[in-house]
Design a protein around this motif. Sequence first.
Motif, PDB file in Angstrom:
ATOM      1  N   LEU A  17       0.853  -1.181   0.000  1.00  0.00           N
ATOM      2  CA  LEU A  17       0.000   0.000   0.000  1.00  0.00           C
ATOM      3  C   LEU A  17       0.886   1.227   0.000  1.00  0.00           C
ATOM      4  CD1 LEU A  17      -2.862  -0.650   2.618  1.00  0.00           C
ATOM      5  CD2 LEU A  17      -3.137  -0.347   0.157  1.00  0.00           C
ATOM      6  N   ARG A  18       0.358   2.309  -0.518  1.00  0.00           N
ATOM      7  CA  ARG A  18       1.073   3.582  -0.480  1.00  0.00           C
ATOM      8  C   ARG A  18       0.188   4.622   0.189  1.00  0.00           C
ATOM      9  NH1 ARG A  18       2.364   8.021  -4.983  1.00  0.00           N
ATOM     10  NH2 ARG A  18       4.465   8.668  -4.365  1.00  0.00           N
ATOM     11  N   LEU A  19       0.660   5.139   1.293  1.00  0.00           N
ATOM     12  CA  LEU A  19      -0.053   6.193   1.992  1.00  0.00           C
ATOM     13  C   LEU A  19       0.456   7.550   1.530  1.00  0.00           C
ATOM     14  CD1 LEU A  19      -0.086   4.816   5.652  1.00  0.00           C
ATOM     15  CD2 LEU A  19      -1.643   4.315   3.757  1.00  0.00           C
ATOM     16  N   VAL A  47       6.775   5.168  13.065  1.00  0.00           N
ATOM     17  CA  VAL A  47       6.987   4.308  11.906  1.00  0.00           C
ATOM     18  C   VAL A  47       8.163   4.812  11.074  1.00  0.00           C
ATOM     19  CG1 VAL A  47       5.974   3.410   9.786  1.00  0.00           C
ATOM     20  CG2 VAL A  47       4.544   3.672  11.834  1.00  0.00           C
ATOM     21  N   ALA A  48       8.066   6.043  10.612  1.00  0.00           N
ATOM     22  CA  ALA A  48       9.107   6.604   9.755  1.00  0.00           C
ATOM     23  C   ALA A  48       8.991   8.117   9.753  1.00  0.00           C
ATOM     24  CB  ALA A  48       8.990   6.069   8.329  1.00  0.00           C
ATOM     25  N   ALA A  49      10.086   8.772   9.411  1.00  0.00           N
ATOM     26  CA  ALA A  49      10.066  10.234   9.330  1.00  0.00           C
ATOM     27  C   ALA A  49      11.120  10.705   8.356  1.00  0.00           C
ATOM     28  CB  ALA A  49      10.293  10.859  10.711  1.00  0.00           C
ATOM     29  N   VAL A  50      10.916  11.908   7.868  1.00  0.00           N
ATOM     30  CA  VAL A  50      11.865  12.529   6.943  1.00  0.00           C
ATOM     31  C   VAL A  50      12.096  13.969   7.355  1.00  0.00           C
ATOM     32  CG1 VAL A  50      10.034  13.159   5.290  1.00  0.00           C
ATOM     33  CG2 VAL A  50      12.407  12.974   4.513  1.00  0.00           C
ATOM     34  N   ARG A  51      13.340  14.353   7.301  1.00  0.00           N
ATOM     35  CA  ARG A  51      13.727  15.741   7.565  1.00  0.00           C
ATOM     36  C   ARG A  51      13.525  16.486   6.261  1.00  0.00           C
ATOM     37  NH1 ARG A  51      16.693  17.785  11.821  1.00  0.00           N
ATOM     38  NH2 ARG A  51      18.082  19.540  11.410  1.00  0.00           N
ATOM     39  N   TRP A  52      12.624  17.480   6.289  1.00  0.00           N
ATOM     40  CA  TRP A  52      12.120  18.007   5.034  1.00  0.00           C
ATOM     41  C   TRP A  52      13.196  18.591   4.134  1.00  0.00           C
ATOM     42  CZ3 TRP A  52       7.775  16.759   3.001  1.00  0.00           C
ATOM     43  CH2 TRP A  52       7.302  17.454   1.892  1.00  0.00           C
ATOM     44  N   ASN A  53      14.088  19.364   4.690  1.00  0.00           N
ATOM     45  CA  ASN A  53      15.075  20.054   3.852  1.00  0.00           C
ATOM     46  C   ASN A  53      16.164  19.117   3.338  1.00  0.00           C
ATOM     47  OD1 ASN A  53      13.744  22.490   4.132  1.00  0.00           O
ATOM     48  ND2 ASN A  53      15.017  23.190   5.837  1.00  0.00           N
ATOM     49  N   SER A  54      16.691  18.290   4.190  1.00  0.00           N
ATOM     50  CA  SER A  54      17.829  17.453   3.796  1.00  0.00           C
ATOM     51  C   SER A  54      17.405  16.111   3.208  1.00  0.00           C
ATOM     52  CB  SER A  54      18.731  17.189   5.005  1.00  0.00           C
ATOM     53  OG  SER A  54      18.070  16.362   5.953  1.00  0.00           O
ATOM     54  N   SER A  62      10.990  -2.239  13.113  1.00  0.00           N
ATOM     55  CA  SER A  62       9.970  -3.186  12.671  1.00  0.00           C
ATOM     56  C   SER A  62       9.578  -3.005  11.202  1.00  0.00           C
ATOM     57  CB  SER A  62       8.726  -3.059  13.550  1.00  0.00           C
ATOM     58  OG  SER A  62       8.205  -1.743  13.493  1.00  0.00           O
ATOM     59  N   VAL A  63       9.885  -1.859  10.625  1.00  0.00           N
ATOM     60  CA  VAL A  63       9.486  -1.613   9.240  1.00  0.00           C
ATOM     61  C   VAL A  63      10.682  -1.408   8.315  1.00  0.00           C
ATOM     62  CG1 VAL A  63       7.365  -0.553  10.065  1.00  0.00           C
ATOM     63  CG2 VAL A  63       9.268   0.911   9.386  1.00  0.00           C
ATOM     64  N   LYS A  64      11.864  -1.347   8.878  1.00  0.00           N
ATOM     65  CA  LYS A  64      13.069  -1.090   8.072  1.00  0.00           C
ATOM     66  C   LYS A  64      13.222  -2.163   7.011  1.00  0.00           C
ATOM     67  CE  LYS A  64      16.137   0.756  10.613  1.00  0.00           C
ATOM     68  NZ  LYS A  64      17.215   0.980  11.599  1.00  0.00           N
ATOM     69  N   LYS A  73       8.435  18.032  -2.547  1.00  0.00           N
ATOM     70  CA  LYS A  73       8.433  19.417  -2.081  1.00  0.00           C
ATOM     71  C   LYS A  73       7.468  20.281  -2.880  1.00  0.00           C
ATOM     72  CE  LYS A  73      13.004  19.797   0.002  1.00  0.00           C
ATOM     73  NZ  LYS A  73      14.264  20.583   0.030  1.00  0.00           N
ATOM     74  N   VAL A  74       7.280  19.964  -4.122  1.00  0.00           N
ATOM     75  CA  VAL A  74       6.382  20.768  -4.962  1.00  0.00           C
ATOM     76  C   VAL A  74       4.936  20.564  -4.533  1.00  0.00           C
ATOM     77  CG1 VAL A  74       5.526  21.123  -7.303  1.00  0.00           C
ATOM     78  CG2 VAL A  74       7.973  20.736  -6.899  1.00  0.00           C
ATOM     79  N   LYS A  75       4.593  19.330  -4.226  1.00  0.00           N
ATOM     80  CA  LYS A  75       3.213  19.017  -3.852  1.00  0.00           C
ATOM     81  C   LYS A  75       2.969  19.126  -2.358  1.00  0.00           C
ATOM     82  CE  LYS A  75       2.406  15.905  -7.743  1.00  0.00           C
ATOM     83  NZ  LYS A  75       2.022  14.537  -8.163  1.00  0.00           N
ATOM     84  N   ASN A  76       4.013  19.464  -1.588  1.00  0.00           N
ATOM     85  CA  ASN A  76       3.866  19.494  -0.129  1.00  0.00           C
ATOM     86  C   ASN A  76       3.251  18.191   0.375  1.00  0.00           C
ATOM     87  OD1 ASN A  76       5.018  21.942   0.353  1.00  0.00           O
ATOM     88  ND2 ASN A  76       3.136  23.020   0.836  1.00  0.00           N
ATOM     89  N   SER A  77       3.860  17.117  -0.039  1.00  0.00           N
ATOM     90  CA  SER A  77       3.315  15.812   0.310  1.00  0.00           C
ATOM     91  C   SER A  77       4.414  14.869   0.779  1.00  0.00           C
ATOM     92  CB  SER A  77       2.607  15.190  -0.893  1.00  0.00           C
ATOM     93  OG  SER A  77       1.454  15.921  -1.247  1.00  0.00           O
ATOM     94  N   VAL A  78       4.020  13.978   1.638  1.00  0.00           N
ATOM     95  CA  VAL A  78       4.908  12.924   2.097  1.00  0.00           C
ATOM     96  C   VAL A  78       4.191  11.601   1.880  1.00  0.00           C
ATOM     97  CG1 VAL A  78       4.107  13.077   4.490  1.00  0.00           C
ATOM     98  CG2 VAL A  78       6.360  12.126   4.005  1.00  0.00           C
ATOM     99  N   TYR A  79       4.974  10.569   1.544  1.00  0.00           N
ATOM    100  CA  TYR A  79       4.408   9.283   1.191  1.00  0.00           C
ATOM    101  C   TYR A  79       5.044   8.187   2.038  1.00  0.00           C
ATOM    102  CZ  TYR A  79       3.296  12.162  -2.847  1.00  0.00           C
ATOM    103  OH  TYR A  79       2.863  13.181  -3.659  1.00  0.00           O
ATOM    104  N   LEU A  80       4.290   7.124   2.205  1.00  0.00           N
ATOM    105  CA  LEU A  80       4.824   5.945   2.878  1.00  0.00           C
ATOM    106  C   LEU A  80       4.496   4.738   2.013  1.00  0.00           C
ATOM    107  CD1 LEU A  80       6.309   5.009   5.465  1.00  0.00           C
ATOM    108  CD2 LEU A  80       4.052   4.423   6.389  1.00  0.00           C
ATOM    109  N   GLN A  81       5.510   4.228   1.339  1.00  0.00           N
ATOM    110  CA  GLN A  81       5.357   3.018   0.547  1.00  0.00           C
ATOM    111  C   GLN A  81       5.563   1.827   1.463  1.00  0.00           C
ATOM    112  OE1 GLN A  81       4.500   2.574  -2.776  1.00  0.00           O
ATOM    113  NE2 GLN A  81       4.426   0.403  -2.225  1.00  0.00           N
TER     114      GLN A  81
END
Length: 125
Positions: A17-19, A47-54, A62-64, A73-81
């Motif tokens: 699934l892709r969130l 679960v997971a996180a991303v540092r937006w700029n870098s 458990s999910v690694k 960055k263009v869509k201001n969106s973050v995804y979780l595959q």
Amino acid sequence: VQLQASGGGLVRTGGSLRLSCQFSGSTFSGYHMGWFRQAPDKEREFVAAVRWNSGHTAYADSVKGRFTISRDKVKNSVYLQMNSLKPEDTAVYYCALDPRAILSSIRNGDAYDYWGQGTLVTVSS
């Protein structure tokens, strides 16, 4: 700041699934975007996180290797595959934003001030 998560559903063990999480209203110069989940009768967990700029990422053990977080960055969106899903991945998944972006707190849910409404992921065995 508003966050809108989507993409949850019912999937069989081993499926994918892709969130998605789209957010608006952020004026912060740097922040973390994270995914957390909460299963029935369990505490919320990172679960997971991303540092937006870098683009630096962090994952729960458990999910690694199965889940991948990414950002647009263009869509201001973050995804979780999410691949190779297991029944124990069943939970409500939340996206969240941490406006202070202290790296040592990237896994700490208490550091995240803004939360989306959650999307349910159910993995059947």
